[in-house]
Design an enzyme around this catalytic site. Structure first.
Site, PDB file in Angstrom:
ATOM      1  N   ARG A  46      -8.016 -17.127 -36.363  1.00 51.03           N
ATOM      2  CA  ARG A  46      -7.312 -15.476 -36.596  1.00 51.03           C
ATOM      3  C   ARG A  46      -6.654 -16.278 -38.104  1.00 51.03           C
ATOM      4  NH1 ARG A  46      -2.368 -13.843 -35.693  1.00 51.03           N
ATOM      5  NH2 ARG A  46      -1.703 -12.225 -36.058  1.00 51.03           N
ATOM      6  N   SER A 117      -8.004  -6.050 -26.970  1.00 52.20           N
ATOM      7  CA  SER A 117      -5.934  -6.151 -27.285  1.00 52.20           C
ATOM      8  C   SER A 117      -5.298  -4.620 -26.487  1.00 52.20           C
ATOM      9  CB  SER A 117      -5.448  -6.466 -28.466  1.00 52.20           C
ATOM     10  OG  SER A 117      -5.145  -7.552 -28.950  1.00 52.20           O
ATOM     11  N   LYS A 146       3.479 -13.546 -34.622  1.00 48.76           N
ATOM     12  CA  LYS A 146       3.043 -12.152 -35.519  1.00 48.76           C
ATOM     13  C   LYS A 146       4.183 -10.797 -35.430  1.00 48.76           C
ATOM     14  CE  LYS A 146       0.307  -8.488 -32.940  1.00 48.76           C
ATOM     15  NZ  LYS A 146      -1.298  -7.697 -33.389  1.00 48.76           N
TER      16      LYS A 146
HETATM   17  C1  LIG Z   1      -1.150 -12.624 -31.916  1.00 46.76           C
HETATM   18  C2  LIG Z   1      -0.346 -12.441 -31.203  1.00 46.76           C
HETATM   19  N1  LIG Z   1      -0.492 -11.031 -29.851  1.00 46.76           N
HETATM   20  C3  LIG Z   1       0.607 -11.189 -29.699  1.00 46.76           C
HETATM   21  S1  LIG Z   1       1.467 -11.688 -29.623  1.00 46.76           S
HETATM   22  C4  LIG Z   1       1.064 -12.824 -30.550  1.00 46.76           C
HETATM   23  C5  LIG Z   1       0.859 -14.331 -31.210  1.00 46.76           C
HETATM   24  C6  LIG Z   1       1.159 -15.041 -30.293  1.00 46.76           C
HETATM   25  O1  LIG Z   1       1.759 -16.807 -30.643  1.00 46.76           O
HETATM   26  P1  LIG Z   1       2.424 -17.637 -30.059  1.00 46.76           P
HETATM   27  O2  LIG Z   1       1.406 -18.029 -29.313  1.00 46.76           O
HETATM   28  O3  LIG Z   1       2.662 -18.492 -31.242  1.00 46.76           O
HETATM   29  O4  LIG Z   1       3.695 -16.968 -30.058  1.00 46.76           O
HETATM   30  C1  LIG Z   2      -3.173  -9.598 -31.135  1.00 47.34           C
HETATM   31  C2  LIG Z   2      -4.401 -10.360 -30.326  1.00 47.34           C
HETATM   32  C3  LIG Z   2      -4.017 -10.846 -28.679  1.00 47.34           C
HETATM   33  N1  LIG Z   2      -4.647 -10.305 -27.491  1.00 47.34           N
HETATM   34  C4  LIG Z   2      -5.226 -11.623 -28.160  1.00 47.34           C
HETATM   35  C5  LIG Z   2      -6.647 -12.937 -27.020  1.00 47.34           C
HETATM   36  F1  LIG Z   2      -5.156 -13.258 -26.229  1.00 47.34           F
HETATM   37  F2  LIG Z   2      -7.123 -13.530 -27.260  1.00 47.34           F
HETATM   38  F3  LIG Z   2      -6.544 -11.726 -25.804  1.00 47.34           F
HETATM   39  N2  LIG Z   2      -5.919 -12.423 -29.550  1.00 47.34           N
HETATM   40  C6  LIG Z   2      -5.479 -11.726 -30.624  1.00 47.34           C
HETATM   41  N3  LIG Z   2      -5.638 -11.524 -31.952  1.00 47.34           N
END
Ligand SMILES: Cc1ncsc1CCOP(=O)(O)O
Ligand SMILES: C=C1C=NC(C(F)(F)F)=NC1=N
Ligand SMILES: [Mg+2]
Length: 220
Positions: A46, A117, A146
């Site tokens: 990502r 998602s 994020k």
């Molecule tokens: C990509 C994404 N989508 C929802 S939360 C998130 C970030 C998750 O990152 P972390 O595991 O460091 O909280």
């Molecule tokens: C925004 C996101 C939310 N969920 C996931 C996953 F964990 F793969 F389902 N990946 C992403 N990049």
């Protein structure tokens, strides 16, 4: 649907590591190698946010990380960038509600893995109708990884989906660590997805092992 049946997808979701170059201050190659040694079951590249790689640099890193996954028989998923996924023949893609429409993505990727998602029941029903192999639910807990997240939902969101008989494989994401991972499984998630709990860990292999232990102890 993908070449994998839903049982296999559920197994792959157990410990789903997500990383891009902006998530770690060390070489992403090293971090991924350590995470694989620690027992991750699926990987998502990502490349997003401030300072994210683009063009040739992005493709080069994707190919490097894909090779590491291939050598370890870990499926390699690409976030958002369906063109990149097809160019390097990745094992799947993950798209959000604001990305390319999932039905069109399923058309383009054939039987590769498709993750979507979702944050509401109606998004989930659309995603399933569009051929999702798994749903990413979150943010479950507060996250710094994020910027534009939806509201923090807690594990209730997963519980609700299961109570409404959504049987599609589900992975929770957002602020998940070894101290809260088991709650995601108890709520009905098939696994947990993490960025910083692994990518920013002092000892990547150890952090991954600890997360895996928390998830495995609850697999019903
Ligand atoms: C990509 C994404 N989508 C929802 S939360 C998130 C970030 C998750 O990152 P972390 O595991 O460091 O909280
Ligand atoms: C925004 C996101 C939310 N969920 C996931 C996953 F964990 F793969 F389902 N990946 C992403 N990049
Ligand atoms: Mg996206």
């Amino acid at each position: 649907m993908s070449e994998f049946d839903s049982k296999r997808i559920e197994e792959l979701l157990t410990l789903y590591f997500i990383m891009g170059s902006t998530n770690c201050d060390r070489d992403p190659v090293y971090v991924l190698e350590q995470a694989i040694e620690g027992g991750i079951t699926l990987f998502q590249y990502r490349e997003k946010g401030r300072g994210a790689l683009e063009g040739k640099q992005k493709v080069k890193l994707a190919e490097k990380l894909q090779k590491i996954c291939k050598d370890a028989s870990i499926p390699f998923i690409v976030n958002d960038d369906v063109d990149l996924a097809l160019t390097i023949d990745a094992d799947g893609v993950h798209v959000g509600q604001e990305d390319e429409c999932a039905r069109a993505v399923r058309e383009r990727i054939g039987n590769k893995i498709l993750g979507i998602s979702t944050h509401t029941l109606s998004e989930a029903h659309h995603a399933i109708a569009d051929g999702a192999d798994y749903l990413g639910l979150g943010p479950i807990y507060p996250t710094q990884s994020k910027e534009d997240t939806e509201k923090v939902q807690g594990t209730e969101l997963i519980q609700n989906f299961r109570e409404l008989n959504i049987t599609t494989p589900i992975v929770g994401i957002g602020g998940i660590t070894s101290s809260n991972a088991n709650k995601v499984i108890q709520a009905g998630g098939n696994g947990v997805s993490v960025i910083s709990a692994i990518a920013a860990a002092e000892n990547v292999k150890q952090a991954t092992e600890q997360l895996k232990k928390q998830v495995d102890k609850n697999v019903v």
